[in-house]
Write a protein that holds these residues in place. Structure first.
Motif, PDB file in Angstrom:
ATOM      1  N   GLN A 116       3.474   1.891   9.726  1.00  0.00           N
ATOM      2  CA  GLN A 116       2.758   0.615   9.555  1.00  0.00           C
ATOM      3  C   GLN A 116       3.638  -1.025   9.424  1.00  0.00           C
ATOM      4  O   GLN A 116       2.941  -1.544   8.542  1.00  0.00           O
ATOM      5  N   MET A 132       3.713  -2.685   6.359  1.00  0.00           N
ATOM      6  CA  MET A 132       2.389  -2.100   5.612  1.00  0.00           C
ATOM      7  C   MET A 132       2.296  -1.563   3.844  1.00  0.00           C
ATOM      8  O   MET A 132       1.802  -1.449   2.916  1.00  0.00           O
ATOM      9  N   PHE A 153       0.852  -1.581  -0.451  1.00  0.00           N
ATOM     10  CA  PHE A 153       0.284   0.364   0.290  1.00  0.00           C
ATOM     11  C   PHE A 153       0.772   1.649   0.004  1.00  0.00           C
ATOM     12  O   PHE A 153       1.876   1.063   0.745  1.00  0.00           O
ATOM     13  N   VAL A 186      10.182 -18.985   7.386  1.00  0.00           N
ATOM     14  CA  VAL A 186       9.095 -18.445   7.404  1.00  0.00           C
ATOM     15  C   VAL A 186       9.444 -19.023   9.422  1.00  0.00           C
ATOM     16  O   VAL A 186       9.537 -20.303   9.730  1.00  0.00           O
ATOM     17  N   SER A 230       4.478 -14.732  19.486  1.00  0.00           N
ATOM     18  CA  SER A 230       3.119 -15.149  18.278  1.00  0.00           C
ATOM     19  C   SER A 230       4.382 -16.436  18.023  1.00  0.00           C
ATOM     20  O   SER A 230       4.162 -17.885  17.730  1.00  0.00           O
ATOM     21  N   THR A 231       4.838 -15.893  16.878  1.00  0.00           N
ATOM     22  CA  THR A 231       5.846 -16.730  15.726  1.00  0.00           C
ATOM     23  C   THR A 231       6.886 -17.507  16.853  1.00  0.00           C
ATOM     24  O   THR A 231       7.871 -18.351  16.445  1.00  0.00           O
ATOM     25  N   LYS A 263      -5.429   5.252   2.160  1.00  0.00           N
ATOM     26  CA  LYS A 263      -4.770   4.698   2.029  1.00  0.00           C
ATOM     27  C   LYS A 263      -4.950   4.187   0.096  1.00  0.00           C
ATOM     28  O   LYS A 263      -6.105   4.020   0.377  1.00  0.00           O
ATOM     29  N   MET A 316       0.272  -7.485  21.150  1.00  0.00           N
ATOM     30  CA  MET A 316      -0.826  -9.023  22.419  1.00  0.00           C
ATOM     31  C   MET A 316      -2.106  -8.566  22.886  1.00  0.00           C
ATOM     32  O   MET A 316      -2.525  -9.327  23.214  1.00  0.00           O
ATOM     33  N   SER A 317      -2.397  -7.274  22.149  1.00  0.00           N
ATOM     34  CA  SER A 317      -3.982  -6.841  22.168  1.00  0.00           C
ATOM     35  C   SER A 317      -4.528  -7.585  20.415  1.00  0.00           C
ATOM     36  O   SER A 317      -5.082  -8.052  20.622  1.00  0.00           O
ATOM     37  N   THR A 318      -3.217  -6.928  19.860  1.00  0.00           N
ATOM     38  CA  THR A 318      -4.391  -7.483  17.897  1.00  0.00           C
ATOM     39  C   THR A 318      -3.421  -8.374  17.354  1.00  0.00           C
ATOM     40  O   THR A 318      -3.937  -8.795  16.495  1.00  0.00           O
ATOM     41  N   GLY A 319      -2.306  -8.981  18.168  1.00  0.00           N
ATOM     42  CA  GLY A 319      -1.448  -9.502  16.769  1.00  0.00           C
ATOM     43  C   GLY A 319      -0.558  -8.875  16.401  1.00  0.00           C
ATOM     44  O   GLY A 319      -0.033 -10.271  15.068  1.00  0.00           O
TER      45      GLY A 319
END
Lengths: 215, 476
Positions: B351, B354, B98, B201, B234-235, B106, B278-281
């Motif tokens: 961001q 992104m 983007f 990955v 997370s990962t 955007k 940790m609130s949104t991932g």
């Protein structure tokens, strides 16, 4: 009230999968009302976690582990629930098939969406990563899902979301399911372009979207 | 150049190194690509299905074969770059789908954006190369995107650039195209001219696409960045030491593979590890944890004797605001002062990778200029620089503004801002433009005034013929 219901609730809030299974097995073994176990135990627990999430007190590990514990316990009860044992009936808020599209092996975002949907009362069937359009549809057909949710993290695999919609069209199944998409490089515009029924940027928005689509 | 500082003690380095080797030996790494599995089997490593268990001595021996530094060749030799040692190489952001506009809009990135960012990097004195995949040009078909992107770098600038790592075939296309530009495969084998980005990955996997790319670059002796992005929490584990051990294991596995295929192939140890919100991932990159992972990676690169990639003008902000500025400065400063050599994502990112933003590019270009000046440190080599004579000439109570020494030295000693406002309040308040607004005017001005360096028409013809032929084949 049977004290085991409170124990189940606490097991969910603590995200203790082993304990949730153990308690569910006890419900079956001792012939305790399974519908009550679900409503006063599992659902109470996940609702408590869901409320804490909404107010910003709970974080992802709290919600995801609670959802895992709930799923594991409910799986144990599935047989007795299906047999119609217990007073009244338990119904989920809707069945959703969730997966990562063909060619893509990323699954963290998808897992988060699955957990939040579970905590919001939906029954989620997660078919995993790198899944073809026909795999999504086969599962949806098998479990009677109304929503198919497809995730993609790569610009190179986004087109598999389009393939999914096209596959439903070709199979004349498009009206049977709501297709929703998400993932890093996707956008509302992409969702519109490929003819999806909805797009969400975050897991919270995905829950709202499902509520709207099934409401 | 300033000495680089460490964030880990020798003891900590050893502890994490051993932890990584244990991960490689006992847990193993999954390589989905069969040709890669064959390579590991041939080198006597234990393989179960697609999982490879690496012997610690073998890993250390293989990593040892990678060069400490290498030269990346540009079509204009003045822009040749040495990657490694004390050098730091800046370039634009990589891979954003983007573009975010100055007014908060955007949109999907296009090929026109691609050309613009390459030109901005070409025009900048702080960007040493024009990067790669500066945005994802979503209006170009996937099949030929890599060719169009390479062409943009070739005609819009004469600096070094990056090639596709998106599978063996696309990687080979970019390498062959670069060979056309430089006069043949033999020439670039001798003088590497294309570098790519290979990502694992996380946790502990490499996919077909990236491994195909890796093998193409290794076979042809072109350099590559082997990078891991652990999202701690997370990962990867939520502890810094655990996440770093995991990242290190993945990068070592990738480097080992490159050296098995072609010993001595130039590789860059890459890290983009950061934390999970940790609130949104979501990935979160504009933070002290990312800065620490980046600096630790630079230190590990020194430990293994290879160049390092990490850091950048990194932020989680959605617009060019104070958050974008302070986060980006922190991560770029940490990367540059602790020894990162190859800074992908120096300019333009918003961001967590992104989006690219033209305004952010100009802000980061300014930050890059400030950091480059900082890195030069103090020059105490000559009497001129020590300035005793001029201090004596002015004496107590005078001023230095009218001294020849001042006029001669300030231009090289002082950083001159291109974007920051240093006016008085009255001066500033005539237009009252904030950084975002000034940056918008600035990039438009730079683009309007930029003339790409000329490319030899005979070579241009060959490059275009190659692209046309391959495009036809790929779109068939």
């Amino acid at each position: 009230m049977n004290p085991i219901f409170e124990e189940i609730k606490d097991a969910i809030v603590e995200g203790d999968e082993d304990l949730a299974i153990e308690l569910a097995e006890k419900v079956v073994a001792e012939g305790i009302d399974p519908v009550q176990a679900v409503q006063l135990g599992f659902i109470k627990g996940i609702e408590e976690v869901g409320a804490a999430w909404t107010s910003g007190e709970a974080f992802l590990p709290d919600v995801m582990m609670a959802a895992d514990a709930m799923k594991a316990g409910m799986d144990v009860l599935e047989e007795v629930l299906a047999a119609g044992e217990g007073d009244g009936a338990y119904e989920d808020k809707g069945k959703i098939v969730l997966g990562t599209v063909e060619g893509d092996i990323h699954d963290i975002g998808k897992n988060i969406v699955g957990a939040l949907l579970t905590s919001a009362g939906f029954k989620v069937y997660d078919i995993g990563i790198d899944q073809k359009a026909e795999d999504f549809v086969a599962k949806a057909d098998e479990v009677g899902a109304r929503i198919i949710a497809a995730s993609s993290l790569l610009t190179t695999t986004m087109k598999s979301q389009k393939v999914l919609v096209e596959y439903l069209d070709a199979q004349k199944l498009r009206d049977k399911y709501k297709v929703i998409i998400g993932g890093g490089p996707t956008s509302a515009k992409w969702g519109e372009d490929i003819g999806a029924d909805g797009w969400a940027e975050t897991a919270d928005e995905a829950v709202e979207l499902c509520k709207k689509l099934l409401g | 150049m300033l000495p680089k500082f460490d964030v880990l003690t020798d003891e900590q380095i050893n502890k994490i190194h051993k932890n990584s080797l244990k991960i490689l030996q006992e847990i193993g790494v999954e390589f989905s690509y069969d040709p890669a599995i064959e390579v590991f089997k041939k080198h006597g490593q234990r393989v179960e299905g697609h999982r490879v268990f690496l012997d610690p001595d073998f890993v250390e021996n293989m990593v040892e074969k990678a060069p400490a530094q290498f030269t990346l060749h540009a079509r204009n030799p003045e822009h040749n770059l040495v990657c490694g040692g004390e050098n730091v190489i800046y370039m634009p952001g990589y891979g954003a789908p983007f573009v975010y506009d100055a007014d908060g809009g955007k949109r999907d990135a296009t090929m026109a954006d691609y050309d613009n960012f390459v030109k901005l990097a070409g025009a900048s004195k702080n960007m040493h190369m024009t990067g790669g995949t500066v945005v994802e040009p979503t209006d170009v078909e996937d099949e030929i995107r890599h060719l169009k992107m390479a062409y943009s770098h070739i005609i819009n600038s004469d600096k070094c650039f990056m090639g596709s790592s998106s599978g063996y075939e696309h990687a080979m296309d970019s390498i062959k195209l670069t060979a056309v530009l430089h006069g043949g495969m033999d020439v670039i084998k001798e003088k590497p001219a294309l570098i790519c980005l290979v990502n694992s990955v996380t946790p502990l996997k490499y996919d077909d696409r990236m491994l195909g790319g890796l093998m193409a670059y290794a076979e042809t002796g072109q350099p590559m960045v082997i990078a891991s992005l652990v999202m701690a929490g997370s990962t990867g584990p939520a502890t810094m030491a655990g996440a770093l051990s995991l990242q290190n294991a993945e990068v070592l596995a990738g480097i080992t593979l490159t050296q098995c295929i072609n010993p001595g192939t130039p590789v860059v140890y890459g890290s983009t590890s950061a934390v999970t919100d940790m609130s949104t991932g979501s990935l979160s990159i504009g933070n002290p944890e990312n800065a620490l992972f980046t600096s630790a990676s630079a230190q590990f690169s020194r430990f293994y004797g290879v160049p390092c990639r990490g850091g950048g003008g990194l932020t989680d902000a959605k617009t060019v605001d104070a958050q974008a500025g302070y986060e980006s400065m922190m991560v770029l400063f940490a990367a540059s002062t602790t020894g990162v050599n190859f800074v992908l994502h120096t300019a333009g990112i918003l961001q967590y990778y992104m989006a690219m933003s033209y305004e952010k590019f100009m802000v980061d270009d300014e930050i890059a200029g400030m950091v480059l000046r900082y890195l030069k440190g103090f020059d105490t080599d000559s009497d001129e620089k020590m300035a005793y004579d001029v201090i004596e000439a002015v004496g107590p109570g005078g001023h230095f503004l009218t001294q020849k020494h001042t006029r001669k030295n300030f231009k090289t000693e002082f950083f001159r801002p291109a974007l920051s406002d240093r006016q008085s309040f009255d001066g500033w308040s005539k237009d009252s433009l904030d950084t975002n607004q000034r940056a918008k005017l600035k990039w438009q001005e730079v683009l309007a005034n930029y003339t790409p360096p000329e490319l030899d028409p005979a070579i241009k013809e060959k490059v275009e013929a190659f692209i046309e032929k391959r495009s036809k084949e790929l779109l068939k």
